[in-house]
Design a protein around this motif. Sequence first.
Motif, PDB file in Angstrom:
ATOM      1  N   UNK A   1       0.827  -1.202   0.000  1.00  0.00           N
ATOM      2  CA  UNK A   1       0.000   0.000   0.000  1.00  0.00           C
ATOM      3  C   UNK A   1       0.865   1.257   0.000  1.00  0.00           C
ATOM      4  N   UNK A   2       0.273   2.331  -0.570  1.00  0.00           N
ATOM      5  CA  UNK A   2       0.875   3.668  -0.490  1.00  0.00           C
ATOM      6  C   UNK A   2      -0.252   4.540   0.054  1.00  0.00           C
ATOM      7  N   UNK A   3      -0.150   4.950   1.296  1.00  0.00           N
ATOM      8  CA  UNK A   3      -1.272   5.655   1.929  1.00  0.00           C
ATOM      9  C   UNK A   3      -2.526   4.800   1.825  1.00  0.00           C
ATOM     10  N   UNK A   4      -3.620   5.384   1.307  1.00  0.00           N
ATOM     11  CA  UNK A   4      -4.871   4.626   1.235  1.00  0.00           C
ATOM     12  C   UNK A   4      -4.943   3.694   0.021  1.00  0.00           C
ATOM     13  N   UNK A   5      -3.943   3.770  -0.862  1.00  0.00           N
ATOM     14  CA  UNK A   5      -4.010   3.003  -2.107  1.00  0.00           C
ATOM     15  C   UNK A   5      -3.363   1.629  -1.945  1.00  0.00           C
ATOM     16  N   UNK A   6      -4.145   0.616  -2.318  1.00  0.00           N
ATOM     17  CA  UNK A   6      -3.582  -0.732  -2.337  1.00  0.00           C
ATOM     18  C   UNK A   6      -2.760  -0.887  -3.611  1.00  0.00           C
ATOM     19  N   UNK A   7      -1.613  -1.519  -3.515  1.00  0.00           N
ATOM     20  CA  UNK A   7      -0.699  -1.675  -4.647  1.00  0.00           C
ATOM     21  C   UNK A   7      -0.612  -3.146  -5.014  1.00  0.00           C
ATOM     22  N   UNK A   8      -0.799  -3.406  -6.304  1.00  0.00           N
ATOM     23  CA  UNK A   8      -0.634  -4.777  -6.781  1.00  0.00           C
ATOM     24  C   UNK A   8       0.267  -4.736  -8.014  1.00  0.00           C
ATOM     25  N   UNK A   9       1.274  -5.580  -8.035  1.00  0.00           N
ATOM     26  CA  UNK A   9       2.183  -5.628  -9.185  1.00  0.00           C
ATOM     27  C   UNK A   9       2.001  -6.961  -9.890  1.00  0.00           C
ATOM     28  N   UNK A  10       1.778  -6.889 -11.191  1.00  0.00           N
ATOM     29  CA  UNK A  10       1.517  -8.097 -11.975  1.00  0.00           C
ATOM     30  C   UNK A  10       2.505  -8.149 -13.131  1.00  0.00           C
ATOM     31  N   UNK A  11       3.175  -9.284 -13.306  1.00  0.00           N
ATOM     32  CA  UNK A  11       4.117  -9.415 -14.420  1.00  0.00           C
ATOM     33  C   UNK A  11       3.847 -10.693 -15.191  1.00  0.00           C
ATOM     34  N   UNK A  12       3.969 -10.617 -16.525  1.00  0.00           N
ATOM     35  CA  UNK A  12       4.026 -11.865 -17.284  1.00  0.00           C
ATOM     36  C   UNK A  12       5.405 -12.473 -17.040  1.00  0.00           C
ATOM     37  N   UNK A  13       5.731 -13.573 -17.725  1.00  0.00           N
ATOM     38  CA  UNK A  13       7.058 -14.161 -17.556  1.00  0.00           C
ATOM     39  C   UNK A  13       8.120 -13.111 -17.781  1.00  0.00           C
ATOM     40  N   UNK A  14       9.084 -13.068 -16.915  1.00  0.00           N
ATOM     41  CA  UNK A  14      10.166 -12.092 -17.015  1.00  0.00           C
ATOM     42  C   UNK A  14      10.897 -12.242 -18.351  1.00  0.00           C
ATOM     43  N   UNK A  15      11.107 -11.135 -19.020  1.00  0.00           N
ATOM     44  CA  UNK A  15      11.923 -11.095 -20.237  1.00  0.00           C
ATOM     45  C   UNK A  15      11.394 -11.983 -21.362  1.00  0.00           C
ATOM     46  N   UNK A  16      10.096 -12.182 -21.421  1.00  0.00           N
ATOM     47  CA  UNK A  16       9.557 -13.024 -22.479  1.00  0.00           C
ATOM     48  C   UNK A  16       8.755 -12.179 -23.455  1.00  0.00           C
ATOM     49  N   UNK A  17       9.060 -12.291 -24.714  1.00  0.00           N
ATOM     50  CA  UNK A  17       8.331 -11.535 -25.724  1.00  0.00           C
ATOM     51  C   UNK A  17       7.849 -12.491 -26.787  1.00  0.00           C
ATOM     52  N   UNK A  18       6.772 -12.137 -27.440  1.00  0.00           N
ATOM     53  CA  UNK A  18       6.311 -12.945 -28.555  1.00  0.00           C
ATOM     54  C   UNK A  18       7.319 -12.831 -29.693  1.00  0.00           C
TER      55      UNK A  18
END
Length: 238
Positions: A188-205
């Motif tokens: 969280x940052x103050x009242x804001x909930x923080x969520x971090x979402x990543x696809x596979x690291x360093x993977x590109x089509x």
Amino acid sequence: MQAYHFQDFLFLFLLGVSSLTLAQHLYCHKGVYVNIEDDPAQTFNWTTEKVETCDNGELCQESVLMITAGDKTAVLATKGCFAQLMEAMTFVQHAPSPGLTAVSYSNYCEDPLCNSRQKTTSMTATLHCPTCVAVGTCLSAPSLPCPNGTNRCYRGKVELSGGRMESSVEVKGCTSIIGCKLMARISSIGPMAVKEVCPHQSVYQSRKTESGATWLLVSVWCLALLLPTLLQSLIHFS
Ligand SMILES: *[C@@H]1O[C@H](CO)[C@@H](O)[C@H](O)[C@H]1NC(C)=O
Ligand SMILES: *[C@@H]1O[C@H](CO)[C@@H](O)[C@H](O)[C@H]1NC(C)=O
């Protein structure tokens, strides 16, 4: 005459069968390479004459690890079929220059004989990453050279909710952070909930990177500097 027609029919039938077989089986370049090179960017040729037929569910792959100490580089490379669910390309600079360097690259693709990269030139160059930051989704992510001290590409979304905020920020660029931890796991940052979402690291089509350009793109910005600024402007303007 009769026999002639029958042969025609047989030929067409066999042609049909073989094209059916072609449609079902993927062919890939096949080979293994282990050597010490003086200048792999110039001398290493990844071409192989051999071809193999993949089993169902396998894609073509080509992977290489290069470790450099002084003026010698160990090159370990393999091409062939490998069970993998999706097309993907990975590039990791395990140890950046100066000094000892280790770089690996792997590519999975699903078109016949698509594992046909010949040179490693682009791999020994400076690490480049697709780079962007945008509220919502990045419309483009130019490939920019990475600053010293970074060694991999990051791609993720930071989602904020609460405190009258419902926003997500897409971020791509160079980093030294391993995994999905741009926000250092804060929740969280103050009242804001923080969520971090990543696809596979360093993977590109790989379809998008056929030119080899995208995965070598470089980041001009330092993410660590940029993100707080962006978060600040988000907070100010809402
Ligand atoms: C690698 O070798 C093949 C034949 O062995 C040749 O056709 C090809 O042009 C070479 N590629 C490079 C980049 O030197
Ligand atoms: C990064 O390091 C290399 C090698 O030490 C050096 O040549 C280059 O100038 C450095 N780049 C920056 C932006 O500091």
